[in-house]
Design a protein around this motif. Structure first.
Motif, PDB file in Angstrom:
ATOM      1  N   UNK A   1       1.164  -1.076  -0.084  1.00  0.00           N
ATOM      2  CA  UNK A   1      -0.096  -0.063  -0.120  1.00  0.00           C
ATOM      3  C   UNK A   1       0.945   1.147  -0.136  1.00  0.00           C
ATOM      4  N   UNK A   2       2.076   1.139   0.898  1.00  0.00           N
ATOM      5  CA  UNK A   2       2.787   2.484   0.750  1.00  0.00           C
ATOM      6  C   UNK A   2       3.407   2.479  -0.703  1.00  0.00           C
TER       7      UNK A   2
ATOM      8  N   UNK B   1       0.452   4.126  -2.626  1.00  0.00           N
ATOM      9  CA  UNK B   1       0.084   5.491  -2.454  1.00  0.00           C
ATOM     10  C   UNK B   1       1.396   6.256  -2.647  1.00  0.00           C
ATOM     11  N   UNK B   2       2.430   6.003  -2.716  1.00  0.00           N
ATOM     12  CA  UNK B   2       3.689   6.733  -2.927  1.00  0.00           C
ATOM     13  C   UNK B   2       3.509   7.016  -4.503  1.00  0.00           C
TER      14      UNK B   2
ATOM     15  N   UNK C   1       0.906   7.069  -6.588  1.00  0.00           N
ATOM     16  CA  UNK C   1       0.068   7.873  -6.703  1.00  0.00           C
ATOM     17  C   UNK C   1       0.305   9.275  -6.747  1.00  0.00           C
ATOM     18  N   UNK C   2       0.745   9.385  -5.649  1.00  0.00           N
ATOM     19  CA  UNK C   2       1.162  10.831  -4.994  1.00  0.00           C
ATOM     20  C   UNK C   2       2.113  11.577  -6.237  1.00  0.00           C
TER      21      UNK C   2
ATOM     22  N   UNK D   1      -5.248   7.934  -9.649  1.00  0.00           N
ATOM     23  CA  UNK D   1      -6.616   7.504  -8.875  1.00  0.00           C
ATOM     24  C   UNK D   1      -6.557   6.110  -8.576  1.00  0.00           C
TER      25      UNK D   1
ATOM     26  N   UNK E   1      -9.007   2.798  -5.909  1.00  0.00           N
ATOM     27  CA  UNK E   1      -9.602   2.452  -4.736  1.00  0.00           C
ATOM     28  C   UNK E   1      -8.653   1.938  -3.820  1.00  0.00           C
ATOM     29  N   UNK E   2      -8.820   2.118  -2.486  1.00  0.00           N
ATOM     30  CA  UNK E   2      -7.883   1.781  -1.575  1.00  0.00           C
ATOM     31  C   UNK E   2      -6.527   2.251  -1.492  1.00  0.00           C
TER      32      UNK E   2
ATOM     33  N   UNK F   1     -10.139   5.847   3.122  1.00  0.00           N
ATOM     34  CA  UNK F   1     -10.453   5.063   1.800  1.00  0.00           C
ATOM     35  C   UNK F   1     -11.769   5.393   1.113  1.00  0.00           C
TER      36      UNK F   1
ATOM     37  N   UNK G   1      -5.303  10.213  -0.289  1.00  0.00           N
ATOM     38  CA  UNK G   1      -4.125   9.667  -0.677  1.00  0.00           C
ATOM     39  C   UNK G   1      -2.932   9.912   0.276  1.00  0.00           C
ATOM     40  N   UNK G   2      -2.801  11.155   0.321  1.00  0.00           N
ATOM     41  CA  UNK G   2      -1.276  11.598   1.186  1.00  0.00           C
ATOM     42  C   UNK G   2      -1.311  11.227   2.579  1.00  0.00           C
TER      43      UNK G   2
ATOM     44  N   UNK H   1      -3.402   8.878   4.071  1.00  0.00           N
ATOM     45  CA  UNK H   1      -3.188   7.225   3.979  1.00  0.00           C
ATOM     46  C   UNK H   1      -1.564   6.969   3.885  1.00  0.00           C
ATOM     47  N   UNK H   2      -1.112   7.539   3.119  1.00  0.00           N
ATOM     48  CA  UNK H   2       0.518   7.351   2.965  1.00  0.00           C
ATOM     49  C   UNK H   2       0.788   7.730   4.248  1.00  0.00           C
TER      50      UNK H   2
END
Lengths: 127, 127
Positions: free
Chosen positions: A111-112, A115-116, A118-119, A124, A126-127, B73, B80-81, B83-84
């Motif tokens: 997940x990290x 998310x990284x 995406x950042x 975009x 989900x989750x 979520x 996003x950020x 959550x990261x």
DNA sequence: ATACGACTTAAACCTTGGTTCAAGTCAACA
DNA sequence: TGTTGACTTGAACCAAGGTTTAAGTCGTAT
């Protein structure tokens, strides 16, 4: 032999005094000595026991089981084998817990990473 | 897309059904689908979320914090950020916990060694 | 002399994380 | 048709692990 107060014991081990009192009430610190005014005196042996208790607590052993261990310590060397058995099994349980956490961390790392990504990509999902 | 029942979900993840119901009530499993009779239907997405919840639980994250994560979520990609950030900090906390347990285990190993020695040498000693 | 800080106690209180219970619904099978 | 088995609900219940509170006792510094 140096003795220390509950306040000193608490700040050495970085725990609240109330927790130490609670542990004593639960039987985790038997045979505590007192001064003339009824204040607890921690000998080096008592400090060593308290450190053992904290090690067991840090490895998530429940109070009731720590008490069983302490009871065996007080009972004396006839309980040596039972203590060995308990500690051996506990070690295995702790290793299993560490393994579970380590494996769960892998999923968290995924997940990290997502998310990284995406950042930086402004994506975009989900989750 | 295959759906599964609470019983199937429970046995896949090896947890009681009651725990899943409790988690839903606590907001850890939002937007649950139901069949005509009101029974929960776990889609693959819901199963993935439940697995994530279990990973966080296995790494000792409190329910309240898991809920915050799930809320983010649901809120969507604008979180996003956050959550990261949460996952990154959680990872550090888990690594610290593992380190604490690992270090405490060293002290426990010392006892195992001592008890083992006594067992074979028939020696005595406190603790 | 008094006021402060560190300590004492028992009892009450609190949160967390569920589990258990009672009563009911529904689908399928004999 | 009725009786299992798998599910539903809300509410009650529980254990663990402390924390907080109230009231009191000391020893010491001012």
């Amino acid at each position: 032999m140096k003795y220390c107060s509950i306040g000193e014991a608490a700040s050495k081990l970085n725990i609240p005094e109330s927790t130490i009192r609670y542990y004593e009430k639960k039987g985790l610190l038997p045979l505590m000595e007192r001064d003339g005014a009824g204040r607890r005196l921690f000998s080096e042996d008592q400090m060593a026991l308290l450190e053992t208790v904290m090690r067991l607590k840090n490895t998530l052993m429940p109070i009731s089981k720590i008490k069983q261990y302490v009871d065996w310590v007080i009972e004396g060397s006839s309980t040596n084998d039972r203590r060995l058995d308990m500690m051996t099994k506990h070690k295995q349980a702790v290793l299993a817990q560490i393994a579970l956490m380590t494996e769960s961390l892998i999923g968290i790392d995924v997940k990290i990473a997502r998310y990284t990504k995406r950042k930086h990509e402004e994506k975009e999902g989900l989750e």
